[in-house]
Motif scaffolding. Structure first.
Motif, PDB file in Angstrom:
ATOM      1  N   SER A  91      -1.972  -1.188  -2.393  1.00  0.00           N
ATOM      2  CA  SER A  91      -2.044  -1.982  -3.502  1.00  0.00           C
ATOM      3  C   SER A  91      -2.753  -1.473  -4.639  1.00  0.00           C
ATOM      4  O   SER A  91      -3.924  -0.732  -4.615  1.00  0.00           O
ATOM      5  CB  SER A  91      -2.873  -3.301  -3.328  1.00  0.00           C
ATOM      6  N   ARG A  97      -0.569  -0.063   3.986  1.00  0.00           N
ATOM      7  CA  ARG A  97      -0.079  -0.922   2.713  1.00  0.00           C
ATOM      8  C   ARG A  97      -0.964  -0.716   1.749  1.00  0.00           C
ATOM      9  O   ARG A  97      -2.244  -0.460   1.838  1.00  0.00           O
ATOM     10  CB  ARG A  97      -0.230  -2.448   3.366  1.00  0.00           C
ATOM     11  N   PRO A 122      -0.062  -4.050 -11.864  1.00  0.00           N
ATOM     12  CA  PRO A 122      -0.299  -3.635 -10.435  1.00  0.00           C
ATOM     13  C   PRO A 122       0.994  -3.381  -9.628  1.00  0.00           C
ATOM     14  O   PRO A 122       2.010  -4.095 -10.336  1.00  0.00           O
ATOM     15  CB  PRO A 122      -0.750  -5.310 -10.053  1.00  0.00           C
ATOM     16  N   ASP A 153       2.244  -2.840  -5.767  1.00  0.00           N
ATOM     17  CA  ASP A 153       2.249  -2.933  -4.090  1.00  0.00           C
ATOM     18  C   ASP A 153       3.336  -1.994  -3.504  1.00  0.00           C
ATOM     19  O   ASP A 153       4.641  -2.142  -3.808  1.00  0.00           O
ATOM     20  CB  ASP A 153       2.347  -4.162  -3.407  1.00  0.00           C
TER      21      ASP A 153
END
Length: 571
Positions: A272, A270, A253, A255
């Protein structure tokens, strides 16, 4: 012409819109202005456009139509010659082989209507609507189409890169010589999401291809048709480039965030990204700070939808000189907004209010706000320690995530500060368990706690397409309601219209359960009494649980059974 004008005047008198003596005044003004009787009456304020449209419909025996309750058939508009609805100021409603049903504001304009029939080769069937509603209706329909068209064809978003020297605008031309379809797709998706007031964009990789969804008012819906699977990687790569992430890394992952400048205002996103079975999925959270700031100006507990009883109970607690005010609920339940509404109400020049948040979503005048920066070592706990050295009166901690932050927040509340904070829990009693689990001493915790507010957001029925409904016995009983008592009760639902994008809901309001800590409750919690016993004491103290608060909104005609079942359950 005099006879027709007199007839219209008499009709308006019969409808109670004007008095007989006002007919003469309008005729007098009409001769000066050189307008029609109806136009003069509207201009001089004797009656409204709506009242005129209803009178014209009655005079010529046509049906009156309220366009606020009508959905534009975009395919029908597109089947007509370009610009024709605007030219003739009409709204096409329905069509068959020989007839076109249209809404017009002036059925007396025979020449224009005859020309239109010749041009289209169709017989017109008229309905009457007010002229301003026709113009607004057409602009709204054309506007949404134009937005999508501009977005998909030549709309350019300016990507903003934050550097040590400030902000540098990265135009699309700087990034690539030719604007690729993928860049246009991402730009148009961002633009469309902003227009629909979405809070999140979900880009999901599936076996069939790429699915893009928007979260509007807390509920996901598919925004576009499924995109071919070969575009999975380019779409995610484009988002990674915008967020300055590693495009070669696809197994873990990531971010990030990026900022876009649009029409003079900056919007934060934002990002992710997470690997899944079919590729990588992305979720983009939209933080439109300027829109939020505009909303913040009128932010009060009334605007959030608090019932009068809960407003007064909560206001009493937030005005206490010290202690802890705790708001709980899942992600996206409006906890931070409620805390800001509380801070706005108690914000005075003679007290210092400091907040620590991740990120700072709202900027409030007169409040010192500290953003968490974990990469640089500024955590909630470290920031909170520093805040205490700045002599604050009131402190807001965006979220308690770890035992260290919880410990400092409790100590602050015990030593004379009023602390506002949030924690993730399902209801007011789950919060107690969360703090015990973090190793907080039960006696200290309940001593500092003023109140716990559990909150959810329910969608409100769209006022433009609200309609009455009766629910079946099965639906009522599944919702825990007596069929005998509510069989004839009038409930409401939204049919779905252009204003609400066919969803039937427009906006959200808060439902809350507020637990005020009394000495009796503190003793029982510290003694680890069962929740069933705590609930009895809470009810006696005036606590209304979430399900009951949701039912209040339902019976007031503000929301639907399906919606309250989505956010609460039958106890």
């Amino acid at each position: 012409m005099k006879f027709e004008r007199k007839m219209l005047g008499h009709l308006l008198v019969e409808m109670g819109d004007i008095t007989p003596t006002e007919i003469d005044l309008i005729v007098e003004q009409q001769q000066i202005a050189g307008l029609k009787f109806g136009q003069t009456g509207v201009r001089e304020g004797f009656f409204t456009e709506e009242e005129l449209a209803q009178a014209l419909a009655t005079q010529f025996q046509y049906e009156y139509i309220d366009l606020d309750k009508t959905v534009l058939d975009q395919s029908l508009v597109e089947s007509l010659p370009a610009g024709l609805p605007h030219k003739f100021k009409l709204v096409p409603l329905k069509r068959d082989d020989q007839t076109l049903i249209v809404a017009v504001s002036d059925p007396t304009d025979i020449r224009s209507l005859d020309n239109l029939e010749l041009q289209l080769g169709l017989q017109l069937q008229l309905k009457v609507a007010s002229p301003s509603k026709i113009v607004r209706f057409l602009e709204r329909g054309e506007g949404s189409q134009r937005v999508l068209r501009e977005a998909s064809e030549d709309f350019k978003l300016q990507l903003v890169k934050e550097t040590d020297k400030g902000e540098e605008v990265l135009s699309i031309e700087k990034l690539t010589a030719d604007t690729s379809p993928i860049i246009r797709l991402i730009d148009s998706t961002l633009y469309d999401a902003l227009n629909k007031s979405a809070s999140d964009i979900h880009i999901e990789a599936t076996a069939e291809g790429v699915v893009i969804k928007f979260r509007v008012d807390g509920v996901l819906y598919q925004a576009t048709e499924t995109i071919d699977g070969r575009f999975k990687s380019p779409i995610i790569s484009r988002i990674k480039v915008m967020s300055e992430l590693d495009i070669s890394e696809r197994r873990i992952p990531q971010d990030g965030r990026f900022k876009v400048r649009l029409g003079g205002k900056s919007i934060d996103f934002r990002v992710s990204i997470m690997p899944t079975v079919f590729g990588e999925d992305a979720v983009i959270r939209i933080l439109d700070k300027e829109s939020i700031a505009a909303d913040m100006k009128g932010l009060t507990l009334e605007v959030l939808g608090f019932s009068e009883k809960e407003r007064e109970r909560f206001r009493t607690r937030i005005r206490e000189p010290y202690g802890m005010v705790l708001v709980t609920g899942p992600t996206g339940s409006g906890k931070t907004t409620t805390l800001y509404a509380a801070l706005t109400e108690i914000n005075t020049d003679d007290e210092k209010i400091v907040t620590i948040e991740d990120p700072v979503e709202y900027q409030v005048k007169g409040v010192v706000q500290v953003p968490v920066n974990e990469k640089k070592g500024l955590t909630f706990a470290r920031g909170l320690r520093s805040i205490l050295r700045h002599d604050p009166d009131k402190i807001m901690v965006g979220e308690i995530r770890d035992p260290e932050t919880a410990q400092i927040a409790v100590q602050s509340a015990l030593t004379g500060h009023l602390v506002f904070t949030t924690v993730h829990a399902n209801n007011v009693f789950d919060v107690l368990g969360r703090f015990m689990h973090m190793g907080i001493d039960p006696y200290n915790f309940v001593s500092c706690l003023n109140c716990v507010l559990a909150q959810r957001l329910v969608r409100i029925i769209c006022p433009h397409c609200k309609k009455e409904v009766k629910y079946s016995q099965e639906v009522l009983e599944d919702a825990g309601l007596s069929y005998e008592k509510y069989a004839d009760f009038v409930f409401y639902e939204g049919a779905g219209c252009q204003e609400c994008s066919g969803l039937g809901y427009h906006g959200r309001e808060a439902i809350v359960e507020l637990l005020e800590l009394t000495d009796e409750l503190r003793e029982k919690i510290a003694a680890k009494s069962p929740v069933s016993e705590l609930k009895k004491i809470a009810i006696a103290g005036g606590t209304v649980f979430l399900r009951e608060a949701a039912l209040e909104k339902l019976f007031a005609g503000k929301t639907t059974i399906r919606e309250i079942n989505r956010v609460t359950f039958v106890e």
